[in-house]
Design an enzyme around this catalytic site. Sequence first.
Site, PDB file in Angstrom:
ATOM      1  N   HIS A 229       0.904  -1.104   0.091  1.00 41.51           N
ATOM      2  CA  HIS A 229       0.056  -0.008  -0.057  1.00 41.51           C
ATOM      3  C   HIS A 229       0.789   1.193   0.252  1.00 41.51           C
ATOM      4  CE1 HIS A 229      -3.649   2.159   0.712  1.00 41.51           C
ATOM      5  NE2 HIS A 229      -3.312   2.718   1.455  1.00 41.51           N
ATOM      6  N   GLU A 269      -4.295  -4.531   9.535  1.00 41.01           N
ATOM      7  CA  GLU A 269      -4.486  -3.646   8.254  1.00 41.01           C
ATOM      8  C   GLU A 269      -3.757  -2.582   8.349  1.00 41.01           C
ATOM      9  OE1 GLU A 269      -8.458  -3.147   6.675  1.00 41.01           O
ATOM     10  OE2 GLU A 269      -9.491  -4.511   8.286  1.00 41.01           O
ATOM     11  N   HIS A 271      -1.572   0.638   7.046  1.00 44.30           N
ATOM     12  CA  HIS A 271      -1.891   1.474   5.891  1.00 44.30           C
ATOM     13  C   HIS A 271      -0.704   2.559   5.658  1.00 44.30           C
ATOM     14  CE1 HIS A 271      -5.680   0.236   4.882  1.00 44.30           C
ATOM     15  NE2 HIS A 271      -6.236   0.439   6.224  1.00 44.30           N
ATOM     16  N   GLU A 286      -4.958   0.067  11.256  1.00 47.56           N
ATOM     17  CA  GLU A 286      -6.181   0.305  11.166  1.00 47.56           C
ATOM     18  C   GLU A 286      -6.947   0.082  12.506  1.00 47.56           C
ATOM     19  OE1 GLU A 286     -10.405   0.265   8.313  1.00 47.56           O
ATOM     20  OE2 GLU A 286      -8.318  -0.071   7.579  1.00 47.56           O
TER      21      GLU A 286
END
Length: 299
Positions: A229, A269, A271, A286
Amino acid sequence: MNQVEMTEFPVGKPEEALYGVASTPDGALWFTLAKGNAIGRLSPDGEVSRFPLPHADGQPTTITCGPDGRPWFTLSSANAVGRLSPDGALRMFELPRPASRPFGIAAGHDGCLWFAEMAGDRIGRITIDGDIEEYDLPVKGGYPSCMAAGRDGLMWFTLNQAGAIGSISATAAPRIFPLGAADAAPVGIASDAQGALWIAQAGNGAIARFDAGGRITEFPLHSRAARPHALAADAAGNLWFTEWGANRIGRISEAGDTAGYELAAPGSEPHGIAIDPHGCVWAALETGSLVRLQASPRD
């Protein structure tokens, strides 16, 4: 390289959707809470501060350190760029055209901030005083996403839905460079010390290198479902990235050697990612924590 120690610092709640992270010269970490409608600060001594935003659902996403040493961030739903002072003073700059959905933002060599407009098919430029210029891109529906300053003086960006990257400056028209894989879905982008651009290809689980001569080299990761990402470059020549789909933080050397570090909690998660002044790597999870990766001596 030395072993890596990972330490988590809880700064939010899972429902607040911790998303972006940036380091400022004072050693503080600033972060966005996309659904919590706030910007946060983790001080070097571990104190967490919060700065609520005035919009009910502004959706703060990407954040960076500006040329003025202050955190600048995009608000995708509020159609604005924001800036915070260390004392919490907030300035908001609304974009000229509605529903542009600004996302990626990065400081340029010209003393300005540059940002990508996902729904506007434009790249924007804002001075530290808040004057905004916008530049139309030749690709429609390309979904301009993340930004990085290149060693060549240009600003570079990813086009997530066009499978391409592009370059621009205040005096150079935008140029588009397709990537090798049709399903690349590029998101993060960063420049290394040699002037090459590195791209996180979320669609096919790879990191790509775009050198100064325009050659593209693709480095597949351990899984096509890794969904790399965000990207950040350290001073030692490594590129660090979040693997949103694999619950890992990854690292790739300029030679293409890769490594991965599993996060402690399943479904974290990861990011955003950033490097602090001491060379530590920070990622936004997250689930509500910032995780720090730092080298430790081998036993």
